[in-house]
Enzyme design. Sequence first.
Site, PDB file in Angstrom:
ATOM      1  N   GLY A  42      -1.746   9.448  10.970  1.00 53.14           N
ATOM      2  CA  GLY A  42      -1.684   8.612   9.764  1.00 53.14           C
ATOM      3  C   GLY A  42      -1.645   9.484   8.526  1.00 53.14           C
ATOM      4  CG  PHE A  43      -1.831   8.940   3.646  1.00 54.82           C
ATOM      5  CD1 PHE A  43      -1.288  10.071   3.038  1.00 54.82           C
ATOM      6  CD2 PHE A  43      -2.815   8.227   2.973  1.00 54.82           C
ATOM      7  CE1 PHE A  43      -1.724  10.472   1.782  1.00 54.82           C
ATOM      8  CE2 PHE A  43      -3.252   8.618   1.726  1.00 54.82           C
ATOM      9  CZ  PHE A  43      -2.716   9.748   1.138  1.00 54.82           C
ATOM     10  CB  ILE A  44      -6.371   9.901   5.409  1.00 57.92           C
ATOM     11  CG1 ILE A  44      -6.138   9.035   4.168  1.00 57.92           C
ATOM     12  CG2 ILE A  44      -7.610  10.781   5.216  1.00 57.92           C
ATOM     13  CD1 ILE A  44      -7.245   8.052   3.850  1.00 57.92           C
ATOM     14  CG  ASP A  93      -1.808   7.909  15.271  1.00 57.24           C
ATOM     15  OD1 ASP A  93      -2.258   8.304  14.192  1.00 57.24           O
ATOM     16  OD2 ASP A  93      -1.222   6.810  15.399  1.00 57.24           O
ATOM     17  N   GLY A 132       0.602   4.926  12.113  1.00 58.26           N
ATOM     18  CA  GLY A 132       0.810   6.364  11.941  1.00 58.26           C
ATOM     19  C   GLY A 132       2.264   6.685  12.253  1.00 58.26           C
ATOM     20  CG  LEU A 159      -9.509   9.241   9.677  1.00 54.76           C
ATOM     21  CD1 LEU A 159     -10.713  10.073  10.093  1.00 54.76           C
ATOM     22  CD2 LEU A 159      -8.419  10.181   9.168  1.00 54.76           C
ATOM     23  CE1 TYR A 216      -9.102  -2.422   7.551  1.00 53.20           C
ATOM     24  CE2 TYR A 216      -9.823  -2.428   5.276  1.00 53.20           C
ATOM     25  CZ  TYR A 216      -9.386  -1.745   6.376  1.00 53.20           C
ATOM     26  OH  TYR A 216      -9.240  -0.380   6.320  1.00 53.20           O
ATOM     27  CE  LYS A 268     -12.698   0.969   8.611  1.00 55.70           C
ATOM     28  NZ  LYS A 268     -12.077   1.959   9.552  1.00 55.70           N
TER      29      LYS A 268
END
Length: 324
Positions: A15-17, A36, A41, A81, A154, A158
């Site tokens: 993914g991005f981060i 992943d 991603g 993540l 969401y 979390k």
Amino acid sequence: MSETKKRILITGGAGFIGSHLAEGLLQRGEEVFVIDDLSTGNIKNIAHLKKNKNFHFAKGTVLDRGKVSNLVKKADQIYHLAAAVGVKTIMEKPLKSLLNNLKGAETVFEVAAYRKVPVLFTSTSEVYGKNTDIPFREDSDRVYGSAYNTRWGYGMSKGVDEFLALAYFKERKLPVVIVRLFNVIGPRQSGAYGMVVPRFIRQALQRKPLTVYGNGYQTRCFANVSDVTPALIKLINSPKAYGQIFNLGSDEEITIKELAQKVRMITGSQSKISFIPYAKAYGPGFEEMMQRKPDLSKIRKAIGYEPKITLEESLKEIIDYEKK
Ligand code: UDP
């Protein structure tokens, strides 16, 4: 460079981060294992890392207990993540998002707890929900709306993951640190899942209208991924942080309308700014957080965190990246 090479597992590392984190860890000389499922991603995010002999990629989901267990056996540290990303994803695919967030975190925590492998869990500023007591502190209330409003699922999922992490810390002695990320931006972030910055930049570069949702007076604070990933690395390496929650991001606040104007100005685009009702963007009954700003005093004190990159610098960096 660390003294002895650590073996580090990143779930959601394409993914991005995750991909920026993998890059940072490889630069420190660590060995990085990524799992992943490539749902949000993208293999392109890690293509440049594949040449590195310390980088390993496995396509798979964190719901696959066997796969996760095999990877955890090899790991000295885990960054969890892998999760549903973006408001758009949760609105369109609530079931998959909830199952991923809940079962994925449970699997990772449970497997990690057997060997007490340190875990960093990336939570989100969405957990504060529609609390209006700004800035948000780690011990602030979490305020959610009706169950019919899919968005809150969401933050709640979390939020349940956070309770799970703390329970594993308390009862199974899992060394785990929880990080609530506030609007992280940078090169490689996709605009496909809602994220406003890559969306505005692409719209401006393509001379399309910039789509501001609502009246544009809602605020956010945007942090550069290059400020965020070193902080994640510091936190997982700080045993005092285990069993703790930290806000992480920027506290430089801007309205979304001002953001659109800034993007227009920096790109020199002639694009119009068009205001889209939330109902049209996300469906009827959608609820927005009008203000979102972290109190960063806890993380400043714990690891000397200070975001260095301004929003303007981040926008210029992303614009250059998108032009290429
Ligand atoms: N937003 C917008 N236009 C877009 C995408 C998002 O105006 O094309 C707004 C969105 O309603 C929110 C803010 O930008 O107020 C940040 O949205 P994003 O999805 O990036 O993150 P959020 O903070 O909502 O999780």
